[in-house]
Every structure is written in structure tokens, then in C-alpha cells.
Design a protein around this motif. Sequence first.
Motif, mmCIF file in Angstrom:
data_model
loop_
_atom_site.group_PDB
_atom_site.id
_atom_site.type_symbol
_atom_site.label_atom_id
_atom_site.label_comp_id
_atom_site.label_asym_id
_atom_site.label_seq_id
_atom_site.Cartn_x
_atom_site.Cartn_y
_atom_site.Cartn_z
ATOM 1 N N PRO A 90 -34.800 -1.510 -0.367
ATOM 2 C CA PRO A 90 -35.217 -2.753 -1.033
ATOM 3 C C PRO A 90 -34.233 -3.252 -2.099
ATOM 4 N N HIS A 91 -34.235 -4.587 -2.214
ATOM 5 C CA HIS A 91 -33.467 -5.243 -3.283
ATOM 6 C C HIS A 91 -34.389 -6.244 -3.988
ATOM 7 N N THR A 92 -35.651 -6.145 -3.763
ATOM 8 C CA THR A 92 -36.781 -7.026 -4.143
ATOM 9 C C THR A 92 -37.045 -8.057 -3.041
ATOM 10 N N MET A 107 -21.112 -5.526 -2.159
ATOM 11 C CA MET A 107 -20.733 -6.670 -1.309
ATOM 12 C C MET A 107 -22.011 -7.412 -0.915
ATOM 13 N N HIS A 108 -21.852 -8.569 -0.303
ATOM 14 C CA HIS A 108 -23.018 -9.347 0.132
ATOM 15 C C HIS A 108 -22.839 -9.715 1.607
ATOM 16 N N ASP A 109 -23.816 -9.314 2.438
ATOM 17 C CA ASP A 109 -23.680 -9.651 3.860
ATOM 18 C C ASP A 109 -24.165 -11.073 4.146
ATOM 19 N N SER A 141 -38.405 -11.328 -3.488
ATOM 20 C CA SER A 141 -38.058 -12.739 -3.780
ATOM 21 C C SER A 141 -36.641 -12.902 -4.326
ATOM 22 N N HIS A 142 -36.132 -11.882 -5.020
ATOM 23 C CA HIS A 142 -34.826 -11.959 -5.689
ATOM 24 C C HIS A 142 -34.765 -13.086 -6.719
ATOM 25 N N VAL A 143 -35.919 -13.603 -7.126
ATOM 26 C CA VAL A 143 -35.935 -14.638 -8.170
ATOM 27 C C VAL A 143 -36.062 -13.909 -9.508
ATOM 28 N N PHE A 187 -24.334 -3.567 0.987
ATOM 29 C CA PHE A 187 -24.458 -5.000 1.265
ATOM 30 C C PHE A 187 -25.805 -5.493 0.737
ATOM 31 N N ASP A 188 -25.747 -6.476 -0.166
ATOM 32 C CA ASP A 188 -26.973 -7.000 -0.790
ATOM 33 C C ASP A 188 -27.354 -8.363 -0.193
ATOM 34 N N ASP A 189 -28.616 -8.688 -0.372
ATOM 35 C CA ASP A 189 -29.182 -10.036 -0.179
ATOM 36 C C ASP A 189 -29.447 -10.439 1.270
ATOM 37 N N GLY A 190 -29.126 -9.598 2.260
ATOM 38 C CA GLY A 190 -29.413 -9.929 3.652
ATOM 39 C C GLY A 190 -30.880 -9.658 3.960
HETATM 40 ZN ZN LIG Z 1 -28.680 -9.573 -5.058
#
Ligand SMILES: [Zn+2]
Length: 299
Positions: A147-149, A252-254, A151-153, A97-100
Motif C-alpha cells: 500500500p501507498h494509501t 521512482m513512479h510507474d 486516495s493519496h490526497v 515504484f509509487d502511485d500506480g
Molecule cells: Zn506517492
Amino acid sequence: MGSVRFFRHVIYLCLFFIVAGPYFCMAALYCQNRELHAEIRELTLKVLDTEDSEKAPSRSESRKISSSLGYQDKYPDLYCSPQTAFVKKEKTVYLTFDDGPSRFTESYLNILAKHNVKATFFVVGRNDPKSREIMKRIVDDGHTLAPHTYSHVYSTVYASVEAFLDDFSKIHGLIYETTGVKPTIFRFPGGTVNVHNRRIFRELSAEMLRRGYTFFDWDVSAADATKNATMASVLDSIINGVHENGRNIVLMHDTSEVTLKALEKAIIYLKNKGYAFDRLTNEVAPVTFYYNYLKEGGV
Ligand SMILES: [Zn+2]
């Protein structure tokens, strides 16, 4: 009589040339060949010499190279022991699960707990108390938090290798401060190779490998990051993407409510098909997009 002897001598001479001629020719050719070989050898050595001196950077060039790799000296604590022995588990699905953390993450954790499924959360930099509480729960529930970074920018994190390390250090620090976990794996935003990092991805992935980190892309996508995604489309993407011989690292994205609705159905379906679930660690052999991925219409 004299002329007969003369002709006999001429015939002997001719026979001599016929028999010995080829040997003379061969000897001449051999000498010529040796000269040629010597010449070629000399030329080759000269070329190699020039190449070597071209390859070896001058002192000023060495300085230029070492200063351009100055990021290698940054963040001396941002290292971990690289994994060299990987474990391959049969019929296993790795839900990621990404971005949470997001407002839906706790509901995701409830479903995973209900079915005793372990998964992996690649989080971004949310440092409010609620997000920190969720990160702690992810760890307490036995999942992998990575980690997924921060800022994710894309334009920020992929501006340079140094910019990525600056960001990575922030998310690494947030996870460590909040949970005491020192991450050894992570996921690049958009995957290892994407249109945003095409300029630096080779240098960047080499630097992260040098520091001992393992990064994971995916071989199954729930395709839940598009506007048109529905519960049915997400469920379809998961159950059609998972294969017995696949690595089955599912993206997936939570942050998605639609995926939340599909998750329980997907878990039940895959369990009935005999699949086990596990979390990612650096002992799992990573799935990494190959370098010509972009040419074939990647992310
Ligand atoms: Zn992402």
C-alpha cells in the motif's frame, strides 16, 4: 613563680585550642552538613512526590487520553507480525515504484521480467478491472505489492491518525481481495516525515509500528515527479545516487513515461557495475527519514 605558672597555663590552653580547634570546627561543619543533607533530601522527595502526582493522570484525564487514542481499537484485523531481525544484503538495489497502477505499469513489468529483476510497487486505490489485473500480475511476477494509501490526497490521509487508518484499511482491503496478499510493508505518501504530516507523523508512525507494519522511505530518488524530468536526468539521478555502501532504495513512479525510458538503461548500467536487485520485504531494514528532516529542507 605564680605568674610563670599562670602563663604556662595560658600557653597550654592556647596550644590546646590550636591543636583541637580544627577538630571542633570540623565536627560543627559535619553536623551542619548533615542537617543540610536531610533538608535537601526532604525537599527532593517533596518535588518527586509533586511530579509523580502531576504525571499520574487523574481519572478524568485518563478517560480523555484513552478516548483520544480510540483509533487503537479500530480495525482489529489491521495487524501483522513485526519483523525484528533484518537482513543486510551487499551491493543490492531495491527499485520501488509509487502511485500506480497506471497505463505504463505493464511496460515496466515487461522490462523487469526481461532482465529478471524483482522490484516493489507501492500502489494507490484503483479498483477498475484493468488495475486489478495489473496488481495480480505484479504478484505473479514475484514482485512486492504494497500500500501507498488509497486516495493519496495529503489533506485527507494526514487529517488525523484515524483518517490515515481509514484510508489504509481501504487500500489494504483492495490488495487483499484482489491478490490474496496481506501486506506487511507500505510507504507513506511524501515519506514518513513531510510538510503535510508534520503535525501527526510521530503519533502516526508509532501507531503503524504498534500494528506491526514496516514502512520504507528511500535514499535514492529518480527525481521523476518533477515537470522538468527527462530520460537523461532520471538515469543520472539513479546511477549517481546508487552507492556500494548505500541502502539503495530507489524512489521512482510507474506513472511516468520518462522513467520507463530510463529504466532499462539503469538496470543494464547497474548490473554491469556488479549490483544485484531485490524486492522489499519486512526482512529488509527500512530507510526512514529522521525526525529533523523537515528542518533541513526535506520533502
Ligand atoms: Zn506517492
